[in-house]
Design a protein around this motif. Structure first.
Motif, PDB file in Angstrom:
ATOM      1  N   HIS A   3     -55.675 -76.722  43.616  1.00 37.81           N
ATOM      2  CA  HIS A   3     -56.106 -75.720  42.647  1.00 37.81           C
ATOM      3  C   HIS A   3     -55.379 -74.389  42.810  1.00 37.81           C
ATOM      4  O   HIS A   3     -54.966 -73.773  41.820  1.00 37.81           O
ATOM      5  N   PHE A   4     -55.209 -73.943  44.048  1.00 36.51           N
ATOM      6  CA  PHE A   4     -54.560 -72.645  44.276  1.00 36.51           C
ATOM      7  C   PHE A   4     -53.079 -72.697  43.901  1.00 36.51           C
ATOM      8  O   PHE A   4     -52.551 -71.777  43.279  1.00 36.51           O
ATOM      9  N   THR A   5     -52.423 -73.786  44.259  1.00 39.93           N
ATOM     10  CA  THR A   5     -51.011 -73.944  43.896  1.00 39.93           C
ATOM     11  C   THR A   5     -50.862 -74.032  42.376  1.00 39.93           C
ATOM     12  O   THR A   5     -49.913 -73.471  41.808  1.00 39.93           O
ATOM     13  N   ALA A   6     -51.791 -74.698  41.728  1.00 36.97           N
ATOM     14  CA  ALA A   6     -51.751 -74.783  40.264  1.00 36.97           C
ATOM     15  C   ALA A   6     -51.902 -73.395  39.640  1.00 36.97           C
ATOM     16  O   ALA A   6     -51.181 -73.049  38.689  1.00 36.97           O
ATOM     17  N   LEU A   7     -52.812 -72.590  40.174  1.00 38.53           N
ATOM     18  CA  LEU A   7     -52.988 -71.226  39.649  1.00 38.53           C
ATOM     19  C   LEU A   7     -51.737 -70.383  39.854  1.00 38.53           C
ATOM     20  O   LEU A   7     -51.316 -69.636  38.950  1.00 38.53           O
TER      21      LEU A   7
END
Length: 130
Positions: A3-7
């Motif tokens: 999720h953080f990498t996607a953001l």
């Protein structure tokens, strides 16, 4: 999940999109008509900042994702945020003068190198370990 990498990926794309908006605004401000990409040094610096960002995306994004997959989402996202901040500094610095682009360039380059080296090292390590 990443999720953080996607953001951070979406933030990086947003920075690139914003740099495109700045080029469009600079065209009007400095009277550079399409399809020209030269003629006014102030416009050319804004244009080069956008092009350089585009040039770095294919280096940064795979490195970011491979680092996230092989090392971890949180660390990848943190380094990715450093890249985003570096790119923002680069874009605004370059618009002011050529020398002012250097701190942002160095920041984003170091973040990308860390992501690439980390991903490469982790992949090789796993291959060696079997």
């Amino acid at each position: 999940m990443y999720h953080f990498t996607a953001l951070v990926t979406l933030l990086a794309i947003l920075v690139y999109f914003y740099s495109s908006v700045l080029v469009s605004q600079a065209r009007g401000k400095f009277g550079v008509k399409l399809p020209a990409i030269s003629g006014n040094p102030d416009f050319e610096r804004v244009f080069r900042a956008q092009m350089n960002t585009l040039e770095w995306l294919p280096i940064f994004l795979p490195s970011l994702w491979l680092f996230a997959i092989y090392i971890g989402d949180g660390i990848a996202a943190t380094l990715g945020l450093v890249w985003v901040v570096g790119r923002i500094l680069y874009i605004f610095g370059y618009a002011k003068s050529v020398p002012q682009r250097s701190p942002g360039f160095a920041t984003q380059a170091l973040a990308t190198i860390a992501l690439w080296v980390g991903a490469f090292g982790a992949i090789v390590w796993r291959l060696v370990q079997g």
